[in-house]
Structure formats: C-alpha cells, structure tokens
Design a protein around this motif. Structure first.
Motif, short mmCIF file in Angstrom:
data_model
loop_
_atom_site.label_atom_id
_atom_site.label_comp_id
_atom_site.label_asym_id
_atom_site.label_seq_id
_atom_site.Cartn_x
_atom_site.Cartn_y
_atom_site.Cartn_z
N ILE A 87 47.81 35.31 44.76
CA ILE A 87 48.41 36.55 44.28
C ILE A 87 47.28 37.55 44.03
O ILE A 87 46.21 37.18 43.57
N LYS A 88 47.51 38.81 44.39
CA LYS A 88 46.54 39.87 44.12
C LYS A 88 47.13 40.79 43.06
O LYS A 88 48.31 41.14 43.12
N ASN A 93 45.86 51.00 40.70
CA ASN A 93 45.43 50.96 42.11
C ASN A 93 44.02 50.40 42.32
O ASN A 93 43.42 50.62 43.36
N ILE A 94 43.48 49.68 41.35
CA ILE A 94 42.18 49.02 41.49
C ILE A 94 42.44 47.52 41.42
O ILE A 94 42.97 47.02 40.42
N GLU A 95 42.05 46.81 42.50
CA GLU A 95 42.29 45.37 42.54
C GLU A 95 41.39 44.64 41.55
O GLU A 95 40.19 44.88 41.49
N LEU A 96 42.01 43.75 40.78
CA LEU A 96 41.26 42.97 39.79
C LEU A 96 40.60 41.77 40.45
O LEU A 96 41.13 41.20 41.40
N ASN A 97 39.46 41.39 39.90
CA ASN A 97 38.80 40.15 40.29
C ASN A 97 39.66 39.01 39.74
O ASN A 97 40.21 39.12 38.65
N ASN A 98 39.76 37.89 40.47
CA ASN A 98 40.66 36.83 40.00
C ASN A 98 40.18 36.15 38.72
O ASN A 98 40.87 35.31 38.17
N ARG A 99 39.02 36.52 38.20
CA ARG A 99 38.61 36.05 36.87
C ARG A 99 39.34 36.83 35.77
O ARG A 99 39.36 36.41 34.62
N ASN A 100 39.93 37.97 36.13
CA ASN A 100 40.61 38.81 35.15
C ASN A 100 42.10 38.47 35.00
O ASN A 100 42.80 39.11 34.23
N TYR A 101 42.56 37.48 35.75
CA TYR A 101 43.95 37.05 35.61
C TYR A 101 44.07 35.59 36.01
O TYR A 101 43.21 35.03 36.68
N HIS A 113 43.99 39.09 31.79
CA HIS A 113 43.04 38.89 30.70
C HIS A 113 42.27 40.14 30.29
O HIS A 113 41.36 40.05 29.47
N ILE A 114 42.61 41.29 30.86
CA ILE A 114 41.99 42.53 30.39
C ILE A 114 43.04 43.31 29.61
O ILE A 114 44.24 43.15 29.86
N GLU A 115 42.61 44.11 28.68
CA GLU A 115 43.56 44.84 27.85
C GLU A 115 44.21 45.96 28.65
O GLU A 115 43.55 46.77 29.30
#
Length: 161
Positions: A87-88, A93-101, A113-115
């Motif tokens: 899942i992306k 409109n800025i793609e998150l790094n998969n460490r952020n979810y 995981h980001i506010e």
C-alpha cells in the motif's frame, strides 16, 4: 451519404465493469449480462463470457481517507499483498516512506505514524484482485455477473439424504 456522417457523430459511453475474482479453481468463468435501454424498451442479453484467471489479476485503486484523530483506518478487505509495501500512502500529495506508516495485512488496518491535522489530504493507493471488462455503448445499461462453476463441483456423491 448523410446517414454515414450522422452515424460517425454518435457519442459512445465506455462503461467499465469490475468485479472480484473468485479464487476457487472450480469457478471456470463469469457470464456478464447486460440490461440495455434501447429507445423506450429494455433488452437483456449475454454480453460476454469471461474466463476465470487462475492467478491474481491486480488492478490499481486509490481512496481518499477521512481525517481520524487516532490515525488508524480500516481499509478495503480486497487489498492484495501482505506487507506495508503493498500500500502507498500520500499526505498532501507527498508519498510517505513506509517507515511512517504500518499496514496490517491480516486485519486490513492502516496506521500512520506522523502527526496529521484535520486539513491534511490523505490518500492511499493499493492493488486489488479484480476482473475488468469495458463495454462501449450508446445506451443506458445495467450489468450483472454470474459465476460459472465446473459441473462436477456442483454434483457429488452423497451418503445422506
């Protein structure tokens, strides 16, 4: 001559029909029926018989998520894949790094995981195992899909009545 020019100016509608693939190998095909409004009358007929693929047919889909203060969402049970990379996630409109979810593939739950703020635009992109069929028509149509199973699957030897 005028009739040929007139027939070229007709506007066709392209209807895309998608439906989930049945993973059971005893499902051999799908019959796609259409109920089409021709003039003032409705006409029903078999549009196509589509073979059931034996492997996944992955289609891309996306969805905008409503703000959630817990930053946890139940997402589509149809999502294919078993890891967070399946899942992306984009925020504004800025793609998150998969460490952020984190994506829990068993329960189909997404955690970010980001506010986030209530005004953030959160969108997910994922793949689903579905079959797609495109029908071009001049008329209004309604569709139905009927799975076809191997006849041996539907009959068998029964010891109890």
């Amino acid at each position: 001559m005028y009739d040929n020019i007139n027939s070229l100016s007709k506007i066709y509608t392209e209807n895309t029909i998608t439906f989930s693939r049945i993973k059971n190998l005893k499902c051999i095909s799908y019959k796609l029926y259409v109920n089409e409004k021709i003039g003032e009358r409705w006409q029903s007929y078999l549009l196509a018989e589509i073979p059931n693929p034996k492997v996944e047919v992955l289609l891309n889909e996306s969805k905008v998520l409503e703000y959630n203060s817990n930053q946890k969402w139940d997402v589509s049970k149809a999502i294919s894949g078993t890891v967070s990379k399946s899942i992306k996630v984009s925020v504004n409109n800025i793609e998150l790094n998969n460490r952020n979810y984190t994506f829990n593939s068993k329960f189909k739950i997404l955690y970010i995981h980001i506010e986030l703020s209530p005004t953030d635009f959160v969108e997910i992109q994922y793949q689903v195992d579905k079959i797609k069929y495109v029908h071009k028509t001049l008329n209004k149509c309604e569709y139905s899909v009927v799975p076809v199973f191997d006849k041996q699957y539907l009959t068998g030897q029964h010891s109890l009545l």
